[in-house]
Enzyme design. Structure first.
Site, PDB file in Angstrom:
ATOM      1  CG  LEU A   3      -1.929  -1.079   1.409  1.00 38.13           C
ATOM      2  CD1 LEU A   3      -2.686  -0.897   2.725  1.00 38.13           C
ATOM      3  CD2 LEU A   3      -2.906  -1.108   0.237  1.00 38.13           C
ATOM      4  CG  ASP A   4       0.472   4.252  -2.973  1.00 41.36           C
ATOM      5  OD1 ASP A   4       1.259   3.408  -3.431  1.00 41.36           O
ATOM      6  OD2 ASP A   4      -0.393   4.836  -3.658  1.00 41.36           O
ATOM      7  CB  ALA A   5       3.919   6.235   2.351  1.00 42.11           C
ATOM      8  NE  ARG A   7      -1.708   8.484  -5.015  1.00 44.81           N
ATOM      9  CZ  ARG A   7      -0.550   8.683  -4.397  1.00 44.81           C
ATOM     10  NH1 ARG A   7       0.092   7.662  -3.856  1.00 44.81           N
ATOM     11  NH2 ARG A   7      -0.042   9.891  -4.315  1.00 44.81           N
TER      12      ARG A   7
END
Length: 239
Positions: free
Chosen positions: A76-78, A177
């Protein structure tokens, strides 16, 4: 020995454990933690490194489980929160990694976007590739990009924000995104593909994983709570 239902790491609120069996642990990943190689020392917020250090240090949450190994099998992205799956053995890492790679892992996200979609449901299949001119970014690249597919469903509109359910079929970096931005709906708080909205964080949360366990052949469904996430962006909690 009784087990805790959370992971304790330094300088961090306890991280809830959403699901656990003999092969995996699923946590509710908080925002701000990177999933980078353990040797990468550019940040103290490296979740894999912090977990390995905690296990090696014999912290109670790990010791009570007899854990010697735990490794994430997807990313998962930060700044994305929600369901993150870890495997308890190298063999389990391979089996669950293969589930993601073969697209047999069902994933659901909630996204808070700026704007209103033109339709209630749609699919984006724009191919994605790293943007060599802009660090850390992905771009649409019809010629050299990798196949990417995300299904979207409009759930609710509140003011200038829309609540969208995203179901990615593939797992490209920043896929949701970019696909939402290309749909005219940049995610709230997305500095890479949209813009800041006041002090609001990135409006993206992984809320569910579902799969057939490769060892037991039983169906597993893992869900993360959504109440606080929805309230943070002005939406009413769903029943």
């Amino acid at each position: 020995m009784p087990k805790t239902n959370f992971i304790e790491l330094p300088d961090c609120e306890p991280i809830p454990i959403l699901y656990e069996d003999r092969s995996v642990i699923a946590i509710d990943k908080p925002r701000g933690w990177l999933l980078a190689p353990v040797a990468w020392q550019n940040t103290s917020r490296n979740l894999q490194a912090a977990i390995e250090s905690s296990i090696a240090g014999g912290d109670f949450w790990a010791r009570s489980r007899g854990l010697k190994f735990l490794r994430h099998v997807h990313r998962l992205d930060a700044d994305t929160s929600g369901v993150l799956l870890f495997a308890k053995s190298p063999g389990a890492v391979k089996m669950f990694f293969d589930l993601f790679e073969s697209r047999k892992m069902e994933k659901i996200y909630l996204a808070v976007a700026v704007g209103a979609p033109k339709q209630n449901e749609w699919t984006c299949e724009l191919k994605l590739a790293p943007d060599k001119k802009r660090f850390r970014r992905m771009k649409v690249d019809a010629r050299f990009g990798k196949e990417s597919e995300t299904h979207f469903k409009m759930l609710e509109t509140r003011g200038k924000f829309s609540l969208v359910e995203a179901t990615p079929v593939t797992g490209r970096t920043h896929q949701i995104r970019v696909h939402l931005t290309e749909s005219g709906l940049p995610i709230v708080g997305d500095e890479l593909y949209g813009k800041r909205e006041g002090n609001l964080p990135l409006g993206l949360r992984a809320i569910a994983l579902a799969y057939t366990d490769p060892f037991t052949k039983k169906r597993v469904e893992i869900h993360a709570p959504v109440k606080e996430f929805l309230e943070e962006f002005g939406f009413n909690p769903r029943t």
